[in-house]
Design a protein around this motif. Sequence first.
Motif, PDB file in Angstrom:
ATOM      1  N   GLN A  25       0.883  -1.187   0.023  1.00 32.21           N
ATOM      2  CA  GLN A  25       0.032  -0.246   0.082  1.00 32.21           C
ATOM      3  C   GLN A  25       0.903   1.263   0.227  1.00 32.21           C
ATOM      4  O   GLN A  25       1.903   1.254   0.252  1.00 32.21           O
ATOM      5  CB  GLN A  25      -0.781  -0.111   1.171  1.00 32.21           C
ATOM      6  CG  GLN A  25      -1.857  -1.139   1.235  1.00 32.21           C
ATOM      7  CD  GLN A  25      -3.055  -1.068   1.972  1.00 32.21           C
ATOM      8  OE1 GLN A  25      -3.653   0.029   1.935  1.00 32.21           O
ATOM      9  NE2 GLN A  25      -3.538  -1.960   2.426  1.00 32.21           N
ATOM     10  N   ARG A  26       0.336   2.488  -0.207  1.00 33.13           N
ATOM     11  CA  ARG A  26       0.935   3.503  -0.191  1.00 33.13           C
ATOM     12  C   ARG A  26       0.516   4.478   0.960  1.00 33.13           C
ATOM     13  O   ARG A  26      -0.828   4.320   1.082  1.00 33.13           O
ATOM     14  CB  ARG A  26       0.451   4.456  -1.510  1.00 33.13           C
ATOM     15  CG  ARG A  26       1.232   5.823  -1.701  1.00 33.13           C
ATOM     16  CD  ARG A  26       2.236   5.915  -2.573  1.00 33.13           C
ATOM     17  NE  ARG A  26       3.299   6.734  -2.297  1.00 33.13           N
ATOM     18  CZ  ARG A  26       2.773   8.291  -2.969  1.00 33.13           C
ATOM     19  NH1 ARG A  26       2.002   8.503  -3.720  1.00 33.13           N
ATOM     20  NH2 ARG A  26       3.650   8.882  -2.433  1.00 33.13           N
TER      21      ARG A  26
ATOM     22  N   GLY B 197      17.606   6.435   7.148  1.00 27.73           N
ATOM     23  CA  GLY B 197      16.650   7.461   7.304  1.00 27.73           C
ATOM     24  C   GLY B 197      16.450   8.211   6.132  1.00 27.73           C
ATOM     25  O   GLY B 197      17.228   8.619   5.359  1.00 27.73           O
ATOM     26  N   GLY B 198      14.899   8.635   5.937  1.00 27.89           N
ATOM     27  CA  GLY B 198      14.666   9.349   5.054  1.00 27.89           C
ATOM     28  C   GLY B 198      14.198   8.572   3.813  1.00 27.89           C
ATOM     29  O   GLY B 198      13.742   9.104   2.990  1.00 27.89           O
TER      30      GLY B 198
ATOM     31  N   PHE C  70       9.355  -0.118   4.983  1.00 27.47           N
ATOM     32  CA  PHE C  70       8.745   1.265   4.432  1.00 27.47           C
ATOM     33  C   PHE C  70       9.850   1.671   3.300  1.00 27.47           C
ATOM     34  O   PHE C  70      11.128   1.975   3.788  1.00 27.47           O
ATOM     35  CB  PHE C  70       8.789   2.442   5.539  1.00 27.47           C
ATOM     36  CG  PHE C  70       7.836   1.542   6.813  1.00 27.47           C
ATOM     37  CD1 PHE C  70       6.823   1.184   6.728  1.00 27.47           C
ATOM     38  CD2 PHE C  70       8.416   1.683   8.028  1.00 27.47           C
ATOM     39  CE1 PHE C  70       6.125   0.789   7.604  1.00 27.47           C
ATOM     40  CE2 PHE C  70       7.716   1.217   9.208  1.00 27.47           C
ATOM     41  CZ  PHE C  70       6.647   0.717   8.967  1.00 27.47           C
ATOM     42  N   SER C  71       9.417   2.424   2.063  1.00 27.46           N
ATOM     43  CA  SER C  71      10.420   2.910   1.266  1.00 27.46           C
ATOM     44  C   SER C  71       9.702   4.194   0.952  1.00 27.46           C
ATOM     45  O   SER C  71       8.541   4.435   0.637  1.00 27.46           O
ATOM     46  CB  SER C  71      10.290   1.858  -0.053  1.00 27.46           C
ATOM     47  OG  SER C  71      10.770   0.799   0.220  1.00 27.46           O
ATOM     48  N   LYS C  72      10.524   5.242   0.845  1.00 30.15           N
ATOM     49  CA  LYS C  72      10.253   6.650   0.283  1.00 30.15           C
ATOM     50  C   LYS C  72       9.644   6.538  -1.034  1.00 30.15           C
ATOM     51  O   LYS C  72      10.063   5.774  -1.972  1.00 30.15           O
ATOM     52  CB  LYS C  72      11.308   7.490   0.300  1.00 30.15           C
ATOM     53  CG  LYS C  72      11.110   8.946  -0.101  1.00 30.15           C
ATOM     54  CD  LYS C  72      12.490   9.906  -0.131  1.00 30.15           C
ATOM     55  CE  LYS C  72      11.961  11.166  -0.521  1.00 30.15           C
ATOM     56  NZ  LYS C  72      11.133  11.973   0.295  1.00 30.15           N
ATOM     57  N   ASN C  73       8.440   7.438  -1.339  1.00 31.00           N
ATOM     58  CA  ASN C  73       7.772   7.355  -2.416  1.00 31.00           C
ATOM     59  C   ASN C  73       7.115   8.730  -2.760  1.00 31.00           C
ATOM     60  O   ASN C  73       6.251   9.082  -2.227  1.00 31.00           O
ATOM     61  CB  ASN C  73       6.584   6.425  -2.747  1.00 31.00           C
ATOM     62  CG  ASN C  73       6.083   6.299  -3.960  1.00 31.00           C
ATOM     63  OD1 ASN C  73       6.086   7.222  -4.841  1.00 31.00           O
ATOM     64  ND2 ASN C  73       5.438   5.171  -4.436  1.00 31.00           N
ATOM     65  N   GLY C  74       8.059   9.648  -3.270  1.00 32.77           N
ATOM     66  CA  GLY C  74       7.710  11.051  -3.200  1.00 32.77           C
ATOM     67  C   GLY C  74       7.533  11.585  -1.741  1.00 32.77           C
ATOM     68  O   GLY C  74       8.460  11.648  -1.026  1.00 32.77           O
TER      69      GLY C  74
ATOM     70  N   ASP D  55       5.912   3.798   0.370  1.00 29.90           N
ATOM     71  CA  ASP D  55       5.290   2.407   0.077  1.00 29.90           C
ATOM     72  C   ASP D  55       5.421   1.523   1.128  1.00 29.90           C
ATOM     73  O   ASP D  55       6.541   1.705   1.771  1.00 29.90           O
ATOM     74  CB  ASP D  55       5.940   1.654  -1.153  1.00 29.90           C
ATOM     75  CG  ASP D  55       5.876   2.476  -2.427  1.00 29.90           C
ATOM     76  OD1 ASP D  55       4.795   3.129  -2.828  1.00 29.90           O
ATOM     77  OD2 ASP D  55       6.581   2.548  -3.195  1.00 29.90           O
ATOM     78  N   VAL D  56       4.570   0.794   1.681  1.00 28.63           N
ATOM     79  CA  VAL D  56       4.370   0.026   2.782  1.00 28.63           C
ATOM     80  C   VAL D  56       4.233  -1.297   2.493  1.00 28.63           C
ATOM     81  O   VAL D  56       3.159  -1.562   1.701  1.00 28.63           O
ATOM     82  CB  VAL D  56       3.338   0.576   3.876  1.00 28.63           C
ATOM     83  CG1 VAL D  56       3.233  -0.354   5.092  1.00 28.63           C
ATOM     84  CG2 VAL D  56       3.649   1.991   4.221  1.00 28.63           C
TER      85      VAL D  56
END
Length: 130
Positions: free
Chosen positions: A14-15, A62-63, A89-93, A97-98
């Motif tokens: 999910q986002r 981090g981030g 957890f990955s940064k997406n904008g 993304d989870v």
Amino acid sequence: ISSKEEGCTVLPNQRSKLDVDTLYGRAMSRFGFKSPEKIAIHRKLVDRTYLVDQGYKHEKQGGSFYHLAQTVAYDVAGGSRAMWLEFKFSKNGTGSDVSAEFCVDPTDPIASSSNTRQKISARIQQILGV
């Protein structure tokens, strides 16, 4: 919601509108994940034989990215139980993304009931803002 092995539930990727650092903080505080630093302090002050789970993960960038996996406690009717919980957890904008998976004891009729699984899934989704 799919199940890849008995007792395990994989939530759909999910986002979240939340950033990865906020998600990490929420996961740590609300699910009781232990950082390597907390484990070291626990071993030094409380129980020097304290063992982490096989498969324990605490990867931090981090981030941008976090990967957490360990056994955590959760409450159900009749008391507290243990479950395996894994998050990525990955940064997406500006959001993230989870991915999430949890495993409960398939031989425990309360822990493995569809009602309990739905409650755990809903709690994960609520806390992670998905």
